[in-house]
Design an enzyme around this catalytic site. Sequence first.
Site, PDB file in Angstrom:
ATOM      1  N   CYS A 154      -2.305  -2.813   7.922  1.00 17.47           N
ATOM      2  CA  CYS A 154      -1.733  -1.709   8.707  1.00 17.47           C
ATOM      3  C   CYS A 154      -1.227  -2.205  10.057  1.00 17.47           C
ATOM      4  CB  CYS A 154      -2.780  -0.611   8.911  1.00 17.47           C
ATOM      5  SG  CYS A 154      -3.272   0.220   7.380  1.00 17.47           S
TER       6      CYS A 154
ATOM      7  N   CYS B 157       0.810  -1.229   0.000  1.00 15.64           N
ATOM      8  CA  CYS B 157       0.000   0.000   0.000  1.00 15.64           C
ATOM      9  C   CYS B 157       0.842   1.278   0.000  1.00 15.64           C
ATOM     10  CB  CYS B 157      -0.923   0.011   1.225  1.00 15.64           C
ATOM     11  SG  CYS B 157      -0.026  -0.007   2.793  1.00 15.64           S
TER      12      CYS B 157
END
Length: 325
Positions: free
Chosen positions: A131, A54
Amino acid sequence: MARDTLIGGALWEEYSSEVQRRMNDPVNMGEITQEEADKESKQLIIADFGAESCGDAVRLYWLIDPKNDVIVKSRFKSFGCGTAIASSDMMAELCMEKTVDEALKITNIDVEKALRDDPDIPAVPGQKMHCSVMAYDVIKKAASLYKGVDMSEFETEFIVCECARVSLDTLKEVIRLNKLDSIEQIVDYTKAGGFCKSCVKPGGHEKKDLYLVDLLAEVKEELEKEAISKKIKEAKADGDFNAMSLVQKIKTIESILEEYIRPTLKADGGDVELVDLKEIEGGYELYIKYKGECMSCSMNTTTTLAGIEDMLKFKLKANLRVLVI
Protein backbone atom coordinates in the site's frame (compact mmCIF):
# COMPACT_ATOMS: atom_id res chain seq x y z
CA MET A 1 -6.79 3.50 19.54
CA ALA A 2 -4.29 1.02 21.03
CA ARG A 3 -2.41 -1.40 18.82
CA ASP A 4 -4.06 -4.37 20.49
CA THR A 5 -7.64 -3.08 20.14
CA LEU A 6 -10.08 -5.62 18.81
CA ILE A 7 -11.96 -4.38 15.74
CA GLY A 8 -14.64 -6.50 14.12
CA GLY A 9 -13.35 -9.58 15.95
CA ALA A 10 -9.80 -9.23 14.53
CA LEU A 11 -6.71 -8.37 16.50
CA TRP A 12 -5.10 -5.28 14.98
CA GLU A 13 -1.94 -5.22 17.06
CA GLU A 14 0.17 -5.13 13.88
CA TYR A 15 -1.25 -1.74 12.86
CA SER A 16 0.02 1.43 14.52
CA SER A 17 -2.39 3.82 16.18
CA GLU A 18 -1.46 6.41 13.56
CA VAL A 19 -2.46 4.04 10.76
CA GLN A 20 -5.76 3.27 12.47
CA ARG A 21 -6.44 6.96 13.04
CA ARG A 22 -5.87 7.83 9.41
CA MET A 23 -7.93 4.85 8.25
CA ASN A 24 -10.94 6.23 10.13
CA ASP A 25 -10.30 9.95 9.74
CA PRO A 26 -7.95 10.81 6.85
CA VAL A 27 -6.79 14.42 6.95
CA ASN A 28 -5.91 14.95 3.31
CA MET A 29 -8.67 13.07 1.51
CA GLY A 30 -10.56 15.09 -1.07
CA GLU A 31 -10.38 16.72 -4.48
CA ILE A 32 -8.76 19.81 -5.94
CA THR A 33 -10.77 21.29 -8.79
CA GLN A 34 -9.59 23.11 -11.88
CA GLU A 35 -11.67 26.09 -10.72
CA GLU A 36 -9.62 26.23 -7.52
CA ALA A 37 -6.37 25.98 -9.47
CA ASP A 38 -7.39 28.79 -11.85
CA LYS A 39 -8.45 30.98 -8.95
CA GLU A 40 -5.03 30.63 -7.30
CA SER A 41 -3.09 30.76 -10.60
CA LYS A 42 -1.63 27.33 -9.93
CA GLN A 43 -1.25 24.21 -12.05
CA LEU A 44 -3.43 21.21 -11.26
CA ILE A 45 -2.05 17.70 -11.65
CA ILE A 46 -4.28 14.63 -11.27
CA ALA A 47 -2.51 11.25 -11.27
CA ASP A 48 -4.00 7.76 -11.01
CA PHE A 49 -2.15 4.61 -10.08
CA GLY A 50 -3.35 1.10 -9.30
CA ALA A 51 -1.69 -1.94 -7.71
CA GLU A 52 -2.27 -5.08 -9.79
CA SER A 53 -1.39 -7.33 -6.84
CA CYS A 54 -4.41 -6.30 -4.75
CA GLY A 55 -6.72 -4.23 -6.96
CA ASP A 56 -6.31 -1.04 -4.87
CA ALA A 57 -5.98 2.31 -6.61
CA VAL A 58 -5.19 5.88 -5.61
CA ARG A 59 -5.79 9.26 -7.24
CA LEU A 60 -3.41 12.06 -6.29
CA TYR A 61 -4.16 15.77 -6.69
CA TRP A 62 -1.34 18.32 -6.69
CA LEU A 63 -1.73 22.09 -6.79
CA ILE A 64 1.65 23.35 -7.99
CA ASP A 65 3.10 26.84 -8.17
CA PRO A 66 4.72 26.86 -11.65
CA LYS A 67 7.05 29.68 -10.60
CA ASN A 68 9.05 27.47 -8.23
CA ASP A 69 7.57 23.95 -8.74
CA VAL A 70 6.36 23.85 -5.12
CA ILE A 71 3.39 21.64 -4.28
CA VAL A 72 1.23 24.05 -2.29
CA LYS A 73 -1.63 21.64 -1.79
CA SER A 74 -1.96 17.87 -1.99
CA ARG A 75 -5.08 15.73 -1.76
CA PHE A 76 -6.01 12.15 -2.59
CA LYS A 77 -8.78 9.67 -3.19
CA SER A 78 -8.18 6.01 -2.42
CA PHE A 79 -10.10 3.07 -3.82
CA GLY A 80 -9.02 0.21 -1.60
CA CYS A 81 -8.41 -1.03 1.91
CA GLY A 82 -7.93 0.99 5.07
CA THR A 83 -4.15 0.67 4.87
CA ALA A 84 -4.19 2.17 1.39
CA ILE A 85 -6.21 5.11 2.75
CA ALA A 86 -3.80 5.67 5.66
CA SER A 87 -0.71 5.38 3.41
CA SER A 88 -2.17 7.71 0.80
CA ASP A 89 -3.14 10.23 3.46
CA MET A 90 0.40 10.34 4.83
CA MET A 91 1.87 10.41 1.33
CA ALA A 92 -0.22 13.44 0.38
CA GLU A 93 0.85 15.18 3.58
CA LEU A 94 4.55 14.52 2.99
CA CYS A 95 4.31 16.05 -0.49
CA MET A 96 3.04 19.45 0.64
CA GLU A 97 5.42 22.40 0.66
CA LYS A 98 7.99 20.41 -1.29
CA THR A 99 9.14 20.94 -4.85
CA VAL A 100 8.23 18.25 -7.34
CA ASP A 101 11.86 17.05 -7.36
CA GLU A 102 11.87 16.89 -3.56
CA ALA A 103 8.61 14.93 -3.58
CA LEU A 104 10.19 12.42 -5.95
CA LYS A 105 12.67 11.56 -3.21
CA ILE A 106 9.85 10.40 -0.91
CA THR A 107 9.93 6.60 -0.82
CA ASN A 108 7.45 4.02 0.39
CA ILE A 109 9.74 3.48 3.39
CA ASP A 110 9.42 7.19 4.26
CA VAL A 111 5.64 6.84 4.16
CA GLU A 112 5.61 3.71 6.31
CA LYS A 113 8.04 5.15 8.86
CA ALA A 114 5.99 8.33 9.16
CA LEU A 115 3.03 6.16 10.15
CA ARG A 116 4.86 4.42 13.00
CA ASP A 117 4.09 4.94 16.68
CA ASP A 118 7.50 3.55 17.61
CA PRO A 119 10.54 4.13 15.35
CA ASP A 120 11.53 0.49 15.70
CA ILE A 121 8.11 -1.11 15.12
CA PRO A 122 6.62 -1.30 11.58
CA ALA A 123 3.34 0.57 11.17
CA VAL A 124 1.69 -2.22 9.17
CA PRO A 125 2.15 -5.99 8.74
CA GLY A 126 4.46 -7.08 5.94
CA GLN A 127 1.71 -8.14 3.58
CA LYS A 128 0.36 -4.58 3.62
CA MET A 129 3.60 -2.85 2.63
CA HIS A 130 2.43 -2.77 -0.99
CA CYS A 131 0.00 0.00 0.00
CA SER A 132 2.86 2.38 0.76
CA VAL A 133 4.57 1.25 -2.44
CA MET A 134 1.47 2.33 -4.36
CA ALA A 135 1.70 5.72 -2.65
CA TYR A 136 5.31 6.01 -3.79
CA ASP A 137 4.41 5.08 -7.37
CA VAL A 138 1.60 7.62 -7.68
CA ILE A 139 4.09 10.38 -6.77
CA LYS A 140 6.22 9.31 -9.73
CA LYS A 141 3.12 9.32 -11.93
CA ALA A 142 2.17 12.85 -10.84
CA ALA A 143 5.73 14.11 -11.34
CA SER A 144 5.88 12.57 -14.80
CA LEU A 145 2.66 14.37 -15.79
CA TYR A 146 3.97 17.69 -14.49
CA LYS A 147 7.34 17.30 -16.22
CA GLY A 148 5.89 15.80 -19.40
CA VAL A 149 8.01 12.63 -19.29
CA ASP A 150 7.37 8.92 -18.86
CA MET A 151 7.45 7.80 -15.22
CA SER A 152 9.96 5.07 -16.14
CA GLU A 153 12.56 7.85 -16.41
CA PHE A 154 12.49 8.16 -12.62
CA GLU A 155 13.34 4.48 -12.15
CA THR A 156 16.98 4.00 -13.10
CA GLU A 157 17.49 0.63 -11.41
CA PHE A 158 15.76 -2.75 -11.49
CA ILE A 159 13.91 -3.06 -8.19
CA VAL A 160 13.83 -6.59 -6.74
CA CYS A 161 12.05 -5.80 -3.46
CA GLU A 162 9.31 -3.23 -4.03
CA CYS A 163 8.47 -3.00 -0.33
CA ALA A 164 11.94 -1.89 0.76
CA ARG A 165 12.85 -0.39 -2.66
CA VAL A 166 16.04 -2.46 -2.90
CA SER A 167 17.62 -2.70 -6.35
CA LEU A 168 19.30 -5.62 -8.07
CA ASP A 169 22.69 -3.88 -8.12
CA THR A 170 22.49 -3.09 -4.40
CA LEU A 171 21.59 -6.67 -3.51
CA LYS A 172 24.41 -8.13 -5.60
CA GLU A 173 26.93 -5.73 -4.09
CA VAL A 174 25.85 -6.43 -0.49
CA ILE A 175 25.85 -10.21 -1.01
CA ARG A 176 29.31 -10.06 -2.57
CA LEU A 177 30.94 -7.69 -0.09
CA ASN A 178 29.59 -9.49 2.96
CA LYS A 179 29.66 -13.01 1.48
CA LEU A 180 26.06 -13.61 2.52
CA ASP A 181 24.79 -17.17 2.19
CA SER A 182 21.20 -17.09 3.47
CA ILE A 183 17.94 -15.21 2.91
CA GLU A 184 17.91 -14.29 6.60
CA GLN A 185 21.22 -12.47 6.19
CA ILE A 186 19.93 -10.61 3.12
CA VAL A 187 16.89 -9.42 5.10
CA ASP A 188 19.12 -8.36 7.99
CA TYR A 189 21.55 -6.43 5.79
CA THR A 190 19.16 -4.86 3.24
CA LYS A 191 15.56 -5.31 4.54
CA ALA A 192 14.71 -6.86 1.17
CA GLY A 193 12.22 -9.67 1.68
CA GLY A 194 11.43 -8.53 5.20
CA PHE A 195 7.92 -7.23 4.57
CA CYS A 196 5.41 -8.97 2.27
CA LYS A 197 8.02 -11.63 1.35
CA SER A 198 6.75 -11.93 -2.24
CA CYS A 199 10.27 -11.35 -3.55
CA VAL A 200 11.81 -14.16 -1.47
CA LYS A 201 10.56 -17.14 -3.50
CA PRO A 202 7.66 -18.09 -5.80
CA GLY A 203 4.27 -18.53 -4.18
CA GLY A 204 3.79 -15.14 -2.55
CA HIS A 205 0.83 -12.83 -3.09
CA GLU A 206 2.57 -11.15 -6.03
CA LYS A 207 4.48 -12.80 -8.89
CA LYS A 208 8.01 -11.46 -9.46
CA ASP A 209 10.46 -11.53 -12.36
CA LEU A 210 13.34 -12.30 -9.99
CA TYR A 211 13.37 -13.88 -6.55
CA LEU A 212 15.94 -13.55 -3.77
CA VAL A 213 16.53 -17.31 -3.62
CA ASP A 214 17.52 -17.32 -7.30
CA LEU A 215 19.65 -14.18 -6.97
CA LEU A 216 21.47 -15.58 -3.94
CA ALA A 217 22.21 -18.85 -5.78
CA GLU A 218 23.41 -16.92 -8.83
CA VAL A 219 25.79 -14.67 -6.88
CA LYS A 220 27.12 -17.59 -4.81
CA GLU A 221 27.86 -19.49 -8.02
CA GLU A 222 29.66 -16.44 -9.45
CA LEU A 223 31.71 -16.10 -6.26
CA GLU A 224 32.64 -19.78 -6.33
CA LYS A 225 33.82 -19.52 -9.94
CA GLU A 226 35.82 -16.41 -9.12
CA ALA A 227 37.39 -18.19 -6.15
CA ILE A 228 38.37 -21.11 -8.36
CA SER A 229 39.90 -18.80 -10.94
CA LYS A 230 41.78 -17.02 -8.18
CA LYS A 231 43.14 -20.32 -6.89
CA ILE A 232 44.38 -21.20 -10.36
CA LYS A 233 46.18 -17.87 -10.66
CA GLU A 234 47.67 -18.18 -7.19
CA ALA A 235 48.77 -21.74 -7.84
CA LYS A 236 50.51 -20.80 -11.06
CA ALA A 237 52.56 -18.26 -9.09
CA ASP A 238 53.34 -16.32 -12.26
CA GLY A 239 55.09 -19.35 -13.74
CA ASP A 240 54.29 -22.41 -15.86
CA PHE A 241 53.07 -25.75 -14.55
CA ASN A 242 56.52 -27.33 -14.62
CA ALA A 243 57.90 -24.55 -12.41
CA MET A 244 55.27 -25.02 -9.67
CA SER A 245 55.75 -26.87 -6.44
CA LEU A 246 53.94 -30.18 -6.01
CA VAL A 247 51.32 -28.50 -3.79
CA GLN A 248 50.73 -25.78 -6.38
CA LYS A 249 50.39 -28.37 -9.14
CA ILE A 250 47.79 -30.34 -7.21
CA LYS A 251 45.83 -27.16 -6.35
CA THR A 252 45.84 -26.14 -9.99
CA ILE A 253 44.60 -29.55 -11.17
CA GLU A 254 41.93 -29.57 -8.46
CA SER A 255 40.75 -26.12 -9.56
CA ILE A 256 40.47 -27.23 -13.19
CA LEU A 257 38.59 -30.38 -12.21
CA GLU A 258 36.22 -28.32 -10.06
CA GLU A 259 35.47 -25.73 -12.71
CA TYR A 260 35.47 -27.73 -15.95
CA ILE A 261 35.05 -31.44 -15.17
CA ARG A 262 33.02 -32.04 -12.01
CA PRO A 263 29.90 -30.02 -12.99
CA THR A 264 29.30 -32.34 -15.98
CA LEU A 265 29.98 -35.50 -14.00
CA LYS A 266 27.81 -34.40 -11.06
CA ALA A 267 24.94 -33.62 -13.43
CA ASP A 268 24.82 -37.36 -14.19
CA GLY A 269 25.28 -38.42 -10.57
CA GLY A 270 29.03 -38.97 -10.73
CA ASP A 271 32.27 -37.37 -9.59
CA VAL A 272 36.04 -37.72 -9.76
CA GLU A 273 38.70 -37.66 -7.06
CA LEU A 274 42.35 -36.73 -7.51
CA VAL A 275 44.38 -39.51 -5.86
CA ASP A 276 48.00 -38.82 -6.76
CA LEU A 277 50.31 -36.95 -9.11
CA LYS A 278 53.65 -38.45 -10.11
CA GLU A 279 56.42 -36.83 -12.11
CA ILE A 280 57.89 -39.15 -14.74
CA GLU A 281 60.46 -38.65 -17.46
CA GLY A 282 59.10 -36.10 -19.91
CA GLY A 283 55.84 -35.40 -18.07
CA TYR A 284 53.36 -36.46 -15.38
CA GLU A 285 51.00 -39.24 -14.44
CA LEU A 286 47.78 -38.25 -12.72
CA TYR A 287 45.85 -40.94 -10.86
CA ILE A 288 42.13 -40.42 -10.41
CA LYS A 289 39.25 -42.35 -8.89
CA TYR A 290 35.68 -42.23 -10.14
CA LYS A 291 32.79 -41.86 -7.71
CA GLY A 292 29.02 -42.32 -7.92
CA GLU A 293 27.52 -43.23 -11.28
CA CYS A 294 30.89 -42.72 -13.00
CA MET A 295 32.16 -45.94 -11.36
CA SER A 296 29.87 -48.10 -13.46
CA CYS A 297 29.81 -45.97 -16.61
CA SER A 298 31.05 -47.79 -19.70
CA MET A 299 32.85 -44.66 -20.91
CA ASN A 300 34.89 -44.03 -17.75
CA THR A 301 38.04 -45.46 -19.36
CA THR A 302 37.39 -44.15 -22.87
CA THR A 303 35.46 -41.00 -23.78
CA THR A 304 35.22 -39.55 -20.26
CA LEU A 305 38.86 -40.28 -19.46
CA ALA A 306 40.01 -38.80 -22.76
CA GLY A 307 37.94 -35.68 -22.09
CA ILE A 308 39.50 -35.18 -18.67
CA GLU A 309 43.00 -35.69 -20.02
CA ASP A 310 42.48 -33.35 -22.98
CA MET A 311 41.09 -30.58 -20.75
CA LEU A 312 43.99 -30.83 -18.29
CA LYS A 313 46.58 -30.84 -21.08
CA PHE A 314 44.95 -27.81 -22.67
CA LYS A 315 44.75 -25.83 -19.43
CA LEU A 316 48.14 -26.82 -18.02
CA LYS A 317 50.13 -26.82 -21.25
CA ALA A 318 51.91 -29.88 -19.89
CA ASN A 319 52.53 -33.47 -20.98
CA LEU A 320 50.11 -35.29 -18.72
CA ARG A 321 48.67 -38.79 -18.71
CA VAL A 322 45.54 -39.57 -16.68
CA LEU A 323 45.11 -43.03 -15.20
CA VAL A 324 42.15 -44.56 -13.35
CA ILE A 325 42.66 -46.62 -10.21
